[in-house]
Design a protein around this motif. Structure first.
Motif, short mmCIF file in Angstrom:
data_model
loop_
_atom_site.label_atom_id
_atom_site.label_comp_id
_atom_site.label_asym_id
_atom_site.label_seq_id
_atom_site.Cartn_x
_atom_site.Cartn_y
_atom_site.Cartn_z
N ASP A 580 0.83 -1.21 0.00
CA ASP A 580 0.00 0.00 0.00
C ASP A 580 0.86 1.26 0.00
O ASP A 580 0.51 2.27 -0.63
CB ASP A 580 -0.94 0.01 1.22
N ASP A 581 1.99 1.21 0.70
CA ASP A 581 2.91 2.35 0.69
C ASP A 581 3.47 2.57 -0.71
O ASP A 581 3.63 3.71 -1.16
CB ASP A 581 4.05 2.11 1.69
N GLY A 582 3.74 1.46 -1.41
CA GLY A 582 4.20 1.55 -2.80
C GLY A 582 3.14 2.16 -3.71
O GLY A 582 3.45 2.99 -4.57
N LEU A 583 1.86 1.74 -3.52
CA LEU A 583 0.77 2.31 -4.32
C LEU A 583 0.65 3.81 -4.08
O LEU A 583 0.40 4.58 -5.01
CB LEU A 583 -0.56 1.61 -3.97
N LEU A 584 0.82 4.22 -2.82
CA LEU A 584 0.74 5.64 -2.49
C LEU A 584 1.85 6.41 -3.21
O LEU A 584 1.63 7.51 -3.72
CB LEU A 584 0.86 5.82 -0.98
N LYS A 585 3.04 5.84 -3.27
CA LYS A 585 4.15 6.51 -3.96
C LYS A 585 3.93 6.53 -5.48
O LYS A 585 4.42 7.43 -6.17
CB LYS A 585 5.47 5.82 -3.60
N CYS A 586 3.17 5.54 -6.00
CA CYS A 586 2.78 5.57 -7.42
C CYS A 586 1.86 6.76 -7.69
O CYS A 586 2.01 7.47 -8.69
CB CYS A 586 2.08 4.28 -7.82
N LEU A 587 0.90 6.98 -6.80
CA LEU A 587 -0.03 8.10 -6.95
C LEU A 587 0.70 9.44 -6.85
O LEU A 587 0.32 10.42 -7.49
CB LEU A 587 -1.13 8.03 -5.88
N GLN A 588 1.75 9.48 -6.03
CA GLN A 588 2.52 10.72 -5.87
C GLN A 588 3.50 10.94 -7.01
O GLN A 588 4.16 11.99 -7.08
CB GLN A 588 3.27 10.68 -4.54
N GLY A 589 3.62 9.92 -7.91
CA GLY A 589 4.52 10.06 -9.05
C GLY A 589 5.97 9.76 -8.75
O GLY A 589 6.86 10.10 -9.53
N ASP A 590 6.24 9.11 -7.60
CA ASP A 590 7.63 8.78 -7.24
C ASP A 590 8.13 7.55 -7.98
O ASP A 590 9.33 7.42 -8.24
CB ASP A 590 7.75 8.54 -5.73
N THR A 591 7.24 6.60 -8.30
CA THR A 591 7.65 5.36 -8.95
C THR A 591 6.50 4.83 -9.80
O THR A 591 5.47 5.50 -9.95
CB THR A 591 8.10 4.32 -7.89
N THR A 592 6.67 3.63 -10.35
CA THR A 592 5.66 3.05 -11.23
C THR A 592 5.03 1.82 -10.57
O THR A 592 5.63 1.20 -9.68
CB THR A 592 6.28 2.61 -12.57
N ILE A 593 3.85 1.47 -11.06
CA ILE A 593 3.19 0.24 -10.58
C ILE A 593 4.08 -0.98 -10.82
O ILE A 593 4.19 -1.87 -9.96
CB ILE A 593 1.83 0.06 -11.31
N GLU A 594 4.75 -1.01 -11.98
CA GLU A 594 5.60 -2.17 -12.32
C GLU A 594 6.73 -2.34 -11.30
O GLU A 594 7.08 -3.48 -10.94
CB GLU A 594 6.20 -1.99 -13.72
N GLU A 595 7.30 -1.24 -10.81
CA GLU A 595 8.37 -1.31 -9.81
C GLU A 595 7.84 -1.89 -8.50
O GLU A 595 8.49 -2.73 -7.87
CB GLU A 595 8.97 0.07 -9.57
N VAL A 596 6.65 -1.45 -8.07
CA VAL A 596 6.08 -1.94 -6.81
C VAL A 596 5.76 -3.42 -6.93
O VAL A 596 6.03 -4.20 -6.01
CB VAL A 596 4.82 -1.12 -6.44
N LEU A 597 5.21 -3.83 -8.06
CA LEU A 597 4.90 -5.25 -8.27
C LEU A 597 6.18 -6.08 -8.30
O LEU A 597 6.19 -7.24 -7.88
CB LEU A 597 4.13 -5.44 -9.58
N ARG A 598 7.28 -5.48 -8.80
CA ARG A 598 8.55 -6.22 -8.91
C ARG A 598 9.12 -6.60 -7.56
O ARG A 598 9.71 -7.68 -7.40
CB ARG A 598 9.56 -5.36 -9.69
N VAL A 599 8.95 -5.73 -6.55
CA VAL A 599 9.63 -5.97 -5.28
C VAL A 599 8.70 -6.38 -4.14
O VAL A 599 9.16 -6.82 -3.09
CB VAL A 599 10.43 -4.72 -4.82
N SER A 600 7.38 -6.25 -4.32
CA SER A 600 6.47 -6.50 -3.20
C SER A 600 5.90 -7.91 -3.25
O SER A 600 5.38 -8.35 -4.27
CB SER A 600 5.31 -5.49 -3.22
N GLN A 601 5.99 -8.62 -2.13
CA GLN A 601 5.47 -9.98 -2.08
C GLN A 601 3.94 -10.00 -2.09
O GLN A 601 3.33 -11.00 -2.45
CB GLN A 601 5.98 -10.70 -0.84
N ASP A 602 3.30 -8.88 -1.70
CA ASP A 602 1.84 -8.84 -1.70
C ASP A 602 1.27 -8.74 -3.11
O ASP A 602 0.05 -8.85 -3.29
CB ASP A 602 1.35 -7.62 -0.89
N ALA A 603 2.14 -8.48 -4.09
CA ALA A 603 1.64 -8.30 -5.46
C ALA A 603 0.92 -9.54 -5.96
O ALA A 603 0.04 -9.43 -6.79
CB ALA A 603 2.79 -7.96 -6.39
#
Length: 603
Positions: A580-603
């Protein structure tokens, strides 16, 4: 006398005889300098102004300038050239300073045209010596890139030889050399030129003395220095040098992703690896066992600390060097990726007078940097802080840091026993590797110390189950652990070139964005691309979750609840998961959804 000549009939800047301009310039000291030779054209006042600019912009230290001045007084030579040759400033720092002072454009390596302008009146030798290269030709003007645009003699010589007005730009010296070679030589890169100087004959790995001699020769030294220099230019965190049957592979880890780069010839494998082992003070004769060492090396004006690890493989030793750039590390929670809520909660855990705070995550997830940031917050004159690390990555003023050395029996456990007798307030342990270390840490926490450490797990709740698996008693765990922070690193978007797009409703529902925001129109971002940033990413940012050990969590631990139950309880108490923290950073434009999915086990 600066070497440049003219032919009376054609005006060619040739190679036969010197052109007498009445100016005297000492270039003997730079005969073998390579990059930086063009700075012979700088006047004393020009050198002083350049040094002042470098000092003002913190690209040069006063102590380093004094060293170079002392060397200059004993051996002669141009001061700027000596600064570059001694590694006290980088060529790019000098080029940027010249561009600022003269208000001239600074050309990047990608701004040079593919083909050279047709100039026959200037010889390649003169261009190499003066470090000047033509980049654009018009009817009345010749645009050139120069390492030293203050060299009036070179400007006059070029104008006389071509009959054109010379329009200078600033270029980085080594890049100008490469462009000259590409335009007018054999089109060889620096690596290609070093390949030719190394030769193609293999080396007998068993001849240790021959290996030592070969590793001390100029071509091998330049080759290893070039590998390190390019790693710094690429912002790499690790250098991988891997021998295979018919090739030697070099890869850089940039923003967490490995990239293969131009490699030395396979015949140089033994010499290159021996050179690195000599620099790291390792035993070059020992090739059957893993070895660890350290290199302190100055590259492009930066003081680098490289952690070196070698392991034997089928075709030689594989070498990995972790680059610790002390100047680039930022010990600031906001820069690491902490939002205001998480930072407040984490600081609350750190403010507790005693107990254990753990940071979890895989290797290379920024755990140590987070701990150093926490220590810098706790580092006051009222607190005594002692750390035991393997290795000590960054020196922090006011903190007693101990380097663990298992070879002499100084491991985490034995160092900890000594530390508790040193009357510390805060103890930092590099890693909880075994039950013995964990037990001493718990005893320290029970006797009034604040203990910070790391542990290898995939989530914050997993840190509790990992400690139980190690054999720590549940009642000891619940009475000492205050909080566990889990984190990963994702690549940070370059905000100047990122590309926005509207997320489809199906995507919003699939990845769970509807739990983070109520907006129907959700803007996400793709990485853009530019010459300076082809990947669209620049640097990394943490995504994290912080589990505070509350009474309900303690009751679950006493019941030996599994990781999922502990995680659910923490979420019900307000913990934001790493995903969820990764999704929040996606909304803020800090990173991409693909990056969060790459490193998060919850993906």
């Amino acid at each position: 006398m600066t070497e440049a000549t003219t032919e009376s009939t054609t005006g060619t800047v040739a190679d036969e005889q010197p052109l007498d301009t009445g100016e005297s310039t000492n270039i003997e000291v730079m005969a073998d300098a390579g990059a930086g030779a063009a700075h012979a054209g700088l006047s004393v006042s020009g050198e002083q102004a350049l040094c002042e600019d470098l000092l003002q912009h913190q690209r040069l230290r006063e102590t380093d300038l004094h060293k170079a001045q002392q060397y200059q007084s004993q051996h002669g030579g141009q001061l700027i050239t000596l600064l570059v040759r001694l590694g006290l400033v980088s060529e790019r720092d000098v080029a940027e300073a010249q561009a600022r002072m003269l208000n001239l454009p600074l050309l990047s390596s990608k701004e040079y045209p593919e083909d050279a302008p047709a100039i026959e009146s200037v010889s390649m030798r003169y261009m190499k010596h003066s470090q000047v290269v033509p980049v654009k030709l018009t009817e009345s003007e010749l645009h050139v890139a120069m390492a030293n645009p203050q060299d009036e003699f070179a400007l006059k010589s070029l104008s006389m030889a071509t009959g054109l007005q010379i329009v200078p730009s600033v270029g980085v010296a080594s890049e100008i050399d490469d462009v000259i070679e590409r335009y007018f030589g054999g089109g060889k890169s620096q690596m290609d030129q070093l390949r030719d100087s190394l030769g193609s004959e293999g080396v007998d790995d068993d001849d240790v003395e021959h290996l030592r001699d070969l590793a001390s020769e100029a071509p091998v030294i330049r080759l290893v220095n070039l590998i390190m220099q390019r790693a710094v230019e690429s912002r790499a965190s690790d250098i991988h040098i891997e021998p295979f049957e018919n090739r030697l592979k070099v890869r850089y880890r940039v923003d967490g992703v490995l990239q293969e780069v131009e490699s030395p010839p396979a015949s140089s494998t033994a010499a290159v690896i021996s050179r690195i082992k000599i620099m790291a003070k390792l035993n070059i004769a020992e090739r059957r066992l893993p070895q660890d060492g350290r290199i302190m090396h100055r590259v492009q004006g930066k003081e680098l600390d490289l952690r070196v690890s070698t392991v034997p493989t089928s075709h030689g030793e594989s070498v990995v060097m972790r680059i610790l750039d002390r100047e680039s590390v930022v010990l600031d929670f906001a820069s690491l990726g902490f939002d205001e809520t998480t930072q407040t909660r984490f600081e609350k855990v750190l403010a507790m007078p005693h107990g254990i705070v753990l940071v979890t995550g895989p290797t290379g997830s920024g755990k140590t940097t987070t701990l150093y940031t926490a220590l810098s917050l706790l580092n006051t004159s009222e607190r005594k802080i002692i750390t035991v690390e393997d290795p000590v990555e960054y020196q922090i003023e006011g903190i007693n840091q101990i380097q663990a050395k298992s070879s002499i029996g100084l491991n985490f456990a034995s160092a900890l026993r000594a530390i508790v007798r040193q009357d510390p307030d805060v103890i930092m342990i590099g890693e909880m590797r075994d039950l013995e270390t964990a037990k001493i840490a718990i005893q320290s926490a029970l006797t009034g110390h604040l203990v910070l450490s790391t542990i290898h797990t995939n989530s914050a709740a997993g840190g509790i189950t990992r400690m139980l698996d190690m054999g720590v008693e549940d009642y000891l765990l619940t009475s000492t652990v205050n909080g566990i922070l889990a984190q990963r690193l994702v690549r940070r978007l370059d905000k100047s070139i990122r590309e926005p797009y509207q997320a489809m409703p199906e995507l919003i529902a699939e990845i769970g964005l509807d739990k983070i925001t109520d907006d129907k129109q959700v803007t996400l971002y793709h990485p853009g691309s530019s010459e300076d940033c082809p990947t669209g990413f620049k640097g990394r940012v943490s995504i994290m979750e912080l589990l505070e050990v509350t009474e309900p969590v303690r009751r679950l631990v006493m019941k030996h609840a599994d990781e999922a139950d502990i995680n659910r309880q923490a979420i019900s108490e307000g913990m934001r998961t790493m995903y969820d923290d990764g999704l929040l950073k996606c909304l803020q434009g800090d990173t991409t959804i693909e990056e969060v999915l790459r490193v998060s086990q919850d993906a």
